[in-house]
Design a protein around this motif. Structure first.
Motif, PDB file in Angstrom:
ATOM      1  N   LEU A 221       0.825  -1.205   0.000  1.00  0.00           N
ATOM      2  CA  LEU A 221       0.000   0.000   0.000  1.00  0.00           C
ATOM      3  C   LEU A 221       0.862   1.257   0.000  1.00  0.00           C
ATOM      4  N   PHE A 222       1.964   1.245   0.744  1.00  0.00           N
ATOM      5  CA  PHE A 222       2.869   2.403   0.743  1.00  0.00           C
ATOM      6  C   PHE A 222       3.374   2.692  -0.673  1.00  0.00           C
ATOM      7  N   TYR A 223       3.830   1.661  -1.358  1.00  0.00           N
ATOM      8  CA  TYR A 223       4.331   1.846  -2.719  1.00  0.00           C
ATOM      9  C   TYR A 223       3.207   2.264  -3.664  1.00  0.00           C
ATOM     10  N   ALA A 224       2.049   1.635  -3.539  1.00  0.00           N
ATOM     11  CA  ALA A 224       0.946   1.949  -4.437  1.00  0.00           C
ATOM     12  C   ALA A 224       0.500   3.396  -4.279  1.00  0.00           C
ATOM     13  N   VAL A 225       0.391   3.866  -3.041  1.00  0.00           N
ATOM     14  CA  VAL A 225      -0.002   5.260  -2.811  1.00  0.00           C
ATOM     15  C   VAL A 225       1.053   6.213  -3.356  1.00  0.00           C
ATOM     16  N   ALA A 226       2.330   5.876  -3.172  1.00  0.00           N
ATOM     17  CA  ALA A 226       3.404   6.737  -3.681  1.00  0.00           C
ATOM     18  C   ALA A 226       3.352   6.844  -5.203  1.00  0.00           C
ATOM     19  N   TYR A 227       3.181   5.722  -5.885  1.00  0.00           N
ATOM     20  CA  TYR A 227       3.097   5.760  -7.349  1.00  0.00           C
ATOM     21  C   TYR A 227       1.826   6.459  -7.812  1.00  0.00           C
ATOM     22  N   TRP A 228       0.723   6.223  -7.117  1.00  0.00           N
ATOM     23  CA  TRP A 228      -0.543   6.826  -7.529  1.00  0.00           C
ATOM     24  C   TRP A 228      -0.499   8.350  -7.409  1.00  0.00           C
ATOM     25  N   ASN A 229       0.141   8.857  -6.374  1.00  0.00           N
ATOM     26  CA  ASN A 229       0.159  10.299  -6.133  1.00  0.00           C
ATOM     27  C   ASN A 229       1.304  11.025  -6.826  1.00  0.00           C
ATOM     28  N   ASP A 230       2.253  10.289  -7.371  1.00  0.00           N
ATOM     29  CA  ASP A 230       3.435  10.934  -7.943  1.00  0.00           C
ATOM     30  C   ASP A 230       3.106  11.606  -9.279  1.00  0.00           C
ATOM     31  N   TRP A 231       3.523  12.841  -9.398  1.00  0.00           N
ATOM     32  CA  TRP A 231       3.369  13.549 -10.668  1.00  0.00           C
ATOM     33  C   TRP A 231       4.672  14.216 -11.098  1.00  0.00           C
ATOM     34  N   PHE A 232       5.604  14.391 -10.151  1.00  0.00           N
ATOM     35  CA  PHE A 232       6.800  15.170 -10.457  1.00  0.00           C
ATOM     36  C   PHE A 232       7.710  14.445 -11.442  1.00  0.00           C
ATOM     37  N   ALA A 233       7.859  13.121 -11.278  1.00  0.00           N
ATOM     38  CA  ALA A 233       8.706  12.365 -12.214  1.00  0.00           C
ATOM     39  C   ALA A 233       8.147  12.461 -13.633  1.00  0.00           C
ATOM     40  N   LEU A 286     -12.370  12.001  -8.230  1.00  0.00           N
ATOM     41  CA  LEU A 286     -12.183  10.830  -9.092  1.00  0.00           C
ATOM     42  C   LEU A 286     -10.782  10.245  -8.960  1.00  0.00           C
ATOM     43  N   THR A 287      -9.804  11.097  -8.672  1.00  0.00           N
ATOM     44  CA  THR A 287      -8.431  10.621  -8.504  1.00  0.00           C
ATOM     45  C   THR A 287      -8.243   9.903  -7.172  1.00  0.00           C
ATOM     46  N   LEU A 288      -8.886  10.404  -6.123  1.00  0.00           N
ATOM     47  CA  LEU A 288      -8.730   9.822  -4.790  1.00  0.00           C
ATOM     48  C   LEU A 288      -9.559   8.563  -4.590  1.00  0.00           C
ATOM     49  N   LEU A 289     -10.581   8.385  -5.374  1.00  0.00           N
ATOM     50  CA  LEU A 289     -11.550   7.322  -5.130  1.00  0.00           C
ATOM     51  C   LEU A 289     -10.944   5.924  -5.046  1.00  0.00           C
ATOM     52  N   PRO A 290     -10.067   5.501  -5.963  1.00  0.00           N
ATOM     53  CA  PRO A 290      -9.520   4.135  -5.867  1.00  0.00           C
ATOM     54  C   PRO A 290      -8.748   3.886  -4.573  1.00  0.00           C
ATOM     55  N   ILE A 291      -7.935   4.844  -4.135  1.00  0.00           N
ATOM     56  CA  ILE A 291      -7.179   4.668  -2.901  1.00  0.00           C
ATOM     57  C   ILE A 291      -8.117   4.570  -1.710  1.00  0.00           C
ATOM     58  N   LEU A 292      -9.167   5.387  -1.701  1.00  0.00           N
ATOM     59  CA  LEU A 292     -10.129   5.335  -0.597  1.00  0.00           C
ATOM     60  C   LEU A 292     -10.862   4.004  -0.551  1.00  0.00           C
ATOM     61  N   LEU A 293     -11.089   3.392  -1.699  1.00  0.00           N
ATOM     62  CA  LEU A 293     -11.781   2.113  -1.739  1.00  0.00           C
ATOM     63  C   LEU A 293     -10.875   0.954  -1.323  1.00  0.00           C
ATOM     64  N   VAL A 294      -9.580   1.069  -1.624  1.00  0.00           N
ATOM     65  CA  VAL A 294      -8.649  -0.015  -1.316  1.00  0.00           C
ATOM     66  C   VAL A 294      -8.202   0.037   0.145  1.00  0.00           C
ATOM     67  N   TYR A 295      -8.050   1.223   0.691  1.00  0.00           N
ATOM     68  CA  TYR A 295      -7.457   1.385   2.022  1.00  0.00           C
ATOM     69  C   TYR A 295      -8.152   0.581   3.116  1.00  0.00           C
ATOM     70  N   PRO A 296      -9.487   0.559   3.217  1.00  0.00           N
ATOM     71  CA  PRO A 296     -10.117  -0.185   4.325  1.00  0.00           C
ATOM     72  C   PRO A 296      -9.762  -1.662   4.363  1.00  0.00           C
ATOM     73  N   PHE A 297      -9.440  -2.256   3.216  1.00  0.00           N
ATOM     74  CA  PHE A 297      -9.156  -3.680   3.176  1.00  0.00           C
ATOM     75  C   PHE A 297      -7.753  -4.018   3.699  1.00  0.00           C
ATOM     76  N   VAL A 298      -6.843  -3.048   3.700  1.00  0.00           N
ATOM     77  CA  VAL A 298      -5.478  -3.310   4.163  1.00  0.00           C
ATOM     78  C   VAL A 298      -5.131  -2.519   5.416  1.00  0.00           C
ATOM     79  N   GLN A 299      -6.065  -1.693   5.897  1.00  0.00           N
ATOM     80  CA  GLN A 299      -5.789  -0.863   7.060  1.00  0.00           C
ATOM     81  C   GLN A 299      -5.454  -1.703   8.284  1.00  0.00           C
ATOM     82  N   ARG A 300      -6.080  -2.878   8.421  1.00  0.00           N
ATOM     83  CA  ARG A 300      -5.852  -3.699   9.601  1.00  0.00           C
ATOM     84  C   ARG A 300      -4.425  -4.247   9.669  1.00  0.00           C
ATOM     85  N   TYR A 301      -3.717  -4.238   8.532  1.00  0.00           N
ATOM     86  CA  TYR A 301      -2.342  -4.723   8.520  1.00  0.00           C
ATOM     87  C   TYR A 301      -1.340  -3.652   8.944  1.00  0.00           C
ATOM     88  N   PHE A 302      -1.765  -2.392   9.008  1.00  0.00           N
ATOM     89  CA  PHE A 302      -0.822  -1.313   9.243  1.00  0.00           C
ATOM     90  C   PHE A 302      -0.064  -1.475  10.548  1.00  0.00           C
TER      91      PHE A 302
END
Length: 313
Positions: A221-233, A286-302
């Motif tokens: 999830l850390f990597y996925a969020v970083a890639y999803w939010n990255d625009w500078f590269a 629309l950009t935030l929606l996928p991360i918000l949908l995925v996060y609850p399923f992996v939050q318990r692992y944090f």
């Protein structure tokens, strides 16, 4: 005899009836719990407020947004901008690019991080300290934007998806957390697997990875969020709009470098002013929606994933 027995039992009965006061029953503990609960509620509300405001703006009219009337509820309900963005082909092309970059980049990053962390978690490995030092060195020293740009260009990666994926393919922080997690796994399991004839690769795939689901889910999830939010590269290395991620599309909207408002107006017949006032809010949602949908399923692992990997037993 009866008097002695009753005299001896009376204090005992008295002690049984009197329940000792524990720390949870004290006044100071109750005050702390109430204060802590109220404080966390305030923090949650402060965290959710910007998102709720953006969501309300995405469904509000242009005039209400410009007048500053939109707070937590939509004013002048409007879905024209959602229709405009939905009909914008470039937005969905960039959205698809973001999905590809995120999935492929996360897969490569996890493959590199898990294998590297497993190797440097073995204390008997010769040169282990050198491998750790090389990784840690990159946390403190970086070539900078210009040398990185020259390197990407000289490698022929410019204006390709690899320029977005490969530079962030390994986070040293994630590497060290996963290394600590692997070090805490029971060595007896590896020894038993070696006795059964498994090699190091078999131990890694069949023993270590199945036992590392919490930290793997967290790092994924850390990597996925970083890639999803990255625009500078993408901003540095990509020249063609068809290869942009959706975050760069959003950045161009905010910077006023996109013509999506006028394109959406032409597509829906709505005035450009009415769309441009809330098009940024719509694109953000629309950009935030996928991360918000995925996060609850992996939050318990944090908690289990990060804490187990950051505390060395």
């Amino acid at each position: 005899m009866n008097k002695t027995s009753s005299a001896a039992v009376a204090p005992l009965n008295g002690r049984r009836s009197a329940r000792p006061v524990g720390p949870r029953d004290s006044t100071s503990y109750r005050v702390f719990t109430a204060f802590n609960t109220a404080f966390l509620i305030v923090v949650c509300l402060a965290t959710l407020y910007p998102f709720i405001t953006v969501l309300a703006q995405s469904f509000s009219s242009s005039g209400a947004i410009k007048a500053g009337l939109v707070n937590v509820l939509p004013v002048g309900f409007n879905v024209d901008t959602y229709l405009a963005v939905a009909q914008n082909e470039m937005f969905w092309i960039n959205y698809r690019n973001t999905v590809v970059y995120t999935v492929l980049g996360t897969a490569i990053a996890m493959a590199l991080t898990t294998t590297y962390a497993f190797v440097i978690s073995k204390h008997h490995l010769r040169g282990r300290n050198i491998l750790i030092g090389v990784a840690v060195f990159t946390m403190f020293f970086n070539g900078g934007i210009i040398p990185n740009y020259v390197l990407i260009s000289s490698l022929g990666l410019k204006n390709s998806m690899w320029a977005v994926i490969l530079p962030g393919a390994m986070s040293v922080f994630n590497l060290l957390v996963m290394k600590s997690f692997f070090e805490n796994l029971p060595r007896e399991l590896e020894e038993a697997a070696q006795i059964d004839g498994l090699g190091w690769f078999g131990i890694f795939v069949r023993i270590v990875l199945p036992l590392s689901k919490p930290v793997i889910a967290t790092m994924t999830l850390f990597y996925a969020v970083a890639y999803w939010n990255d625009w500078f590269a993408a901003f540095l290395y990509l020249d063609e709009r068809e290869k942009f991620p959706v975050t760069l599309f959003l950045r161009n909207l905010i910077a006023g470098a996109s013509t999506t408002a006028s394109e959406g107006a032409a597509a829906t017949g709505v005035a450009s002013e009415a769309i441009s006032a809330n098009i940024q809010a719509v694109t953000m949602i629309l950009t935030l929606l996928p991360i918000l949908l995925v996060y609850p399923f992996v939050q318990r692992y944090f908690v289990s994933g990060v804490m187990l990997g950051s505390v060395k037993g």
